[in-house]
Design an enzyme around this catalytic site. Structure first.
Site, PDB file in Angstrom:
ATOM      1  N   CYS A  85      -4.575  -4.284  21.719  1.00  0.00           N
ATOM      2  CA  CYS A  85      -4.267  -4.677  23.099  1.00  0.00           C
ATOM      3  C   CYS A  85      -4.439  -3.527  24.088  1.00  0.00           C
ATOM      4  CB  CYS A  85      -2.849  -5.235  23.182  1.00  0.00           C
ATOM      5  SG  CYS A  85      -2.655  -6.724  22.185  1.00  0.00           S
ATOM      6  N   ASN A 108      -1.825 -14.078  25.762  1.00  0.00           N
ATOM      7  CA  ASN A 108      -2.171 -12.697  25.424  1.00  0.00           C
ATOM      8  C   ASN A 108      -3.618 -12.675  24.922  1.00  0.00           C
ATOM      9  OD1 ASN A 108      -2.478 -10.150  24.324  1.00  0.00           O
ATOM     10  ND2 ASN A 108      -0.533 -10.157  23.229  1.00  0.00           N
ATOM     11  N   HIS A 132      -0.911  -5.080  30.724  1.00  0.00           N
ATOM     12  CA  HIS A 132      -1.364  -5.945  29.631  1.00  0.00           C
ATOM     13  C   HIS A 132      -0.449  -7.166  29.609  1.00  0.00           C
ATOM     14  CE1 HIS A 132      -2.382  -7.625  25.866  1.00  0.00           C
ATOM     15  NE2 HIS A 132      -1.293  -7.223  25.249  1.00  0.00           N
TER      16      HIS A 132
HETATM   17  O1  UT7 Z   1       0.084  -7.628  22.721  1.00  0.00           O
HETATM   18  C1  UT7 Z   1       0.548  -6.804  21.722  1.00  0.00           C
HETATM   19  C2  UT7 Z   1       1.974  -6.606  21.801  1.00  0.00           C
HETATM   20  N1  UT7 Z   1       2.697  -7.786  21.391  1.00  0.00           N
HETATM   21  C3  UT7 Z   1       3.794  -8.068  22.022  1.00  0.00           C
HETATM   22  O2  UT7 Z   1       4.106  -7.439  22.987  1.00  0.00           O
HETATM   23  C4  UT7 Z   1       4.681  -9.162  21.490  1.00  0.00           C
HETATM   24  C5  UT7 Z   1       6.085  -8.646  21.490  1.00  0.00           C
HETATM   25  N2  UT7 Z   1       7.066  -9.595  21.081  1.00  0.00           N
HETATM   26  C6  UT7 Z   1       7.392 -10.691  21.814  1.00  0.00           C
HETATM   27  O3  UT7 Z   1       6.792 -10.949  22.842  1.00  0.00           O
HETATM   28  C7  UT7 Z   1       8.545 -11.526  21.357  1.00  0.00           C
HETATM   29  O4  UT7 Z   1       9.245 -10.860  20.330  1.00  0.00           O
HETATM   30  C8  UT7 Z   1       8.156 -12.934  20.870  1.00  0.00           C
HETATM   31  C9  UT7 Z   1       7.688 -13.776  22.041  1.00  0.00           C
HETATM   32  C10 UT7 Z   1       7.066 -12.831  19.825  1.00  0.00           C
HETATM   33  C11 UT7 Z   1       9.372 -13.649  20.276  1.00  0.00           C
HETATM   34  O5  UT7 Z   1      10.435 -13.669  21.215  1.00  0.00           O
HETATM   35  P1  UT7 Z   1      11.902 -13.212  20.744  1.00  0.00           P
HETATM   36  O6  UT7 Z   1      12.794 -13.437  21.885  1.00  0.00           O
HETATM   37  O7  UT7 Z   1      11.781 -11.819  20.194  1.00  0.00           O
HETATM   38  O8  UT7 Z   1      12.230 -14.288  19.643  1.00  0.00           O
HETATM   39  P2  UT7 Z   1      12.594 -14.049  18.096  1.00  0.00           P
HETATM   40  O9  UT7 Z   1      11.412 -13.565  17.342  1.00  0.00           O
HETATM   41  O10 UT7 Z   1      13.837 -13.252  18.044  1.00  0.00           O
HETATM   42  O11 UT7 Z   1      12.872 -15.530  17.648  1.00  0.00           O
HETATM   43  C12 UT7 Z   1      13.986 -16.286  18.180  1.00  0.00           C
HETATM   44  C13 UT7 Z   1      14.004 -17.644  17.531  1.00  0.00           C
HETATM   45  C14 UT7 Z   1      13.901 -17.594  16.013  1.00  0.00           C
HETATM   46  O12 UT7 Z   1      14.759 -18.567  15.499  1.00  0.00           O
HETATM   47  P3  UT7 Z   1      16.182 -18.138  14.858  1.00  0.00           P
HETATM   48  O13 UT7 Z   1      15.855 -17.185  13.749  1.00  0.00           O
HETATM   49  O14 UT7 Z   1      16.923 -17.484  15.988  1.00  0.00           O
HETATM   50  O15 UT7 Z   1      16.754 -19.449  14.407  1.00  0.00           O
HETATM   51  C15 UT7 Z   1      12.477 -18.003  15.730  1.00  0.00           C
HETATM   52  O16 UT7 Z   1      12.318 -18.631  14.492  1.00  0.00           O
HETATM   53  O17 UT7 Z   1      12.886 -18.423  17.972  1.00  0.00           O
HETATM   54  C16 UT7 Z   1      12.208 -18.984  16.844  1.00  0.00           C
HETATM   55  N3  UT7 Z   1      10.803 -19.119  17.170  1.00  0.00           N
HETATM   56  C17 UT7 Z   1      10.267 -20.181  17.782  1.00  0.00           C
HETATM   57  N4  UT7 Z   1      10.810 -21.317  18.224  1.00  0.00           N
HETATM   58  C18 UT7 Z   1      10.009 -22.216  18.840  1.00  0.00           C
HETATM   59  C19 UT7 Z   1       9.810 -18.215  16.950  1.00  0.00           C
HETATM   60  N5  UT7 Z   1       8.649 -18.686  17.419  1.00  0.00           N
HETATM   61  C20 UT7 Z   1       8.909 -19.906  17.937  1.00  0.00           C
HETATM   62  C21 UT7 Z   1       8.111 -20.874  18.565  1.00  0.00           C
HETATM   63  N6  UT7 Z   1       8.702 -22.003  19.009  1.00  0.00           N
HETATM   64  N7  UT7 Z   1       6.784 -20.699  18.784  1.00  0.00           N
END
Ligand code: UT7
Length: 323
Positions: free
Chosen positions: A113, A280, A250
């Site tokens: 990225c 992204n 980004h």
């Molecule tokens: O470009 C390169 C750099 N990449 C990034 O910058 C990405 C960085 N990370 C992020 O943007 C975020 O961490 C994410 C958008 C990927 C995830 O957001 P988060 O607030 O960190 O969510 P999480 O991973 O803590 O997940 C929260 C909950 C989980 O459920 P439980 O364990 O709390 O029951 C996941 O299973 O959301 C669930 N979940 C989803 N639910 C619905 C994960 N993906 C999804 C989904 N739809 N697509």
């Protein structure tokens, strides 16, 4: 001194838009979850015949048109991509051929990225080192082809597209009032390589592999890393956030962008956001955002613009330029 000044910009997107509602049919997700956690509302997905090189070629042609130049005026093509058409030759070489260019040279830069930030900085070094006068810098990706479409934690986040800038060496005074690239700060730390990676490759598995990410871990590091390199660029140029006209980040996650801008006291109205439209797009996200904000008249000649990115590796970096 010589500065690398932006002469033109361009962008290209695949034909097919995929909304969050359509993602609900593919994996167990919801429009609400995606919008609230990321700010993404839709993404473009490459169809048959659309490749990283075809998108890069279209963005390059748009940039040449915008600059009023032809390939005869270009010495070097740098393409930032992690989703090349082939392992080799470089996608930049393929685009060179598609553009009908048989002089000069072309190569790819791979910093995920952060690829476009690395590529712009590389182009600037070639221009200031006298190795090229005009460089076509492209960020082009088809991340849809390396996604695991059964993994809701990653497949909802990414999209395809390309953007391009043309940089030209111009004799300048050497002050921060000059147009062109004023400073950059680049970093990487391979200790984090397992947090965002592709689980295949020519030398390890002999397969292409799929993208794997520990999203929460990446998120935890992102704001600190981004704000560190931006601050380093402000410090090295003696400029301050209040002098900035535009932050072009980004576009990975709206929450990361908002938190980074807030930490640096950059008001939201100075931040270019396209993550809602494109998702992204990795190395393509910054040039797509630049093309969006320059073509709608937001970014104007003389504006002070900060580019920043963070991604797999980890790699991260920032570039300050005057448009
Ligand atoms: O470009 C390169 C750099 N990449 C990034 O910058 C990405 C960085 N990370 C992020 O943007 C975020 O961490 C994410 C958008 C990927 C995830 O957001 P988060 O607030 O960190 O969510 P999480 O991973 O803590 O997940 C929260 C909950 C989980 O459920 P439980 O364990 O709390 O029951 C996941 O299973 O959301 C669930 N979940 C989803 N639910 C619905 C994960 N993906 C999804 C989904 N739809 N697509």
């Amino acid at each position: 001194m010589i500065r690398s000044v932006v002469r033109g910009f361009g962008a290209a997107l695949p034909k097919r838009v995929v909304t969050n509602r359509e993602m609900e049919d593919i994996v167990d997700t919801s429009d609400d979850w995606i919008v609230q956690r990321t700010g993404i509302r839709q993404r473009y997905i490459a169809g048959e015949g659309e490749t990283t090189s075809s998108l890069g070629d279209a963005a390059a042609r748009a940039a040449l048109d915008n600059a009023g130049l032809t390939v005869a005026d270009i010495d070097l093509i740098i393409c930032a991509t992690s989703t090349p058409d082939n392992t080799f030759p470089a996608t930049a070489v393929k685009i060179q051929n598609m553009l009908g260019m048989s002089h000069g040279f072309a190569f790819d830069v791979q910093a995920v990225c952060t690829g476009f930030v690395y590529a712009v900085t590389t182009a600037d070094a070639y221009i200031r080192g006298g190795l090229a006068k005009r460089v076509l810098v492209i960020g082009a990706e088809t991340f849809s082809r390396i996604l695991d479409w059964n993994d809701r934690t990653t497949c909802v986040l990414f999209g395809d597209g390309a953007g391009a800038l043309i940089l030209e060496g111009v004799e300048s005074k050497g002050t921060t009032d000059d147009r062109g690239i004023l400073a950059a700060s680049l970093r990487s730390d391979g200790a984090h390589r397992d947090k965002l990676y592709v689980d295949g490759g020519p030398s390890s598995t002999g397969t292409v592999g799929k993208l794997r990410m520990e999203g929460r871990e990446v998120f935890k590091h992102a704001v600190g890393m981004i704000t560190d390199v931006i601050q380093a660029v402000f410090d090295s140029t003696g400029t301050t956030p209040d002098q900035l006209d535009w932050l072009v980040p980004h576009q990975a996650n709206r929450r990361i962008i908002d938190a980074s801008a807030k930490k640096l006291d950059i008001p939201p109205e100075k931040v270019v956001i396209t993550v809602d439209l494109h998702g992204n797009t990795s190395a393509a996200s910054i040039p797509l955002a630049i093309a969006t904000a320059a073509s709608d008249g937001r970014i104007k000649e003389g504006d002070l613009v900060m580019l920043e990115a963070m991604g797999g590796g980890f790699t991260w970096g920032a570039v300050l330029l005057r448009w």
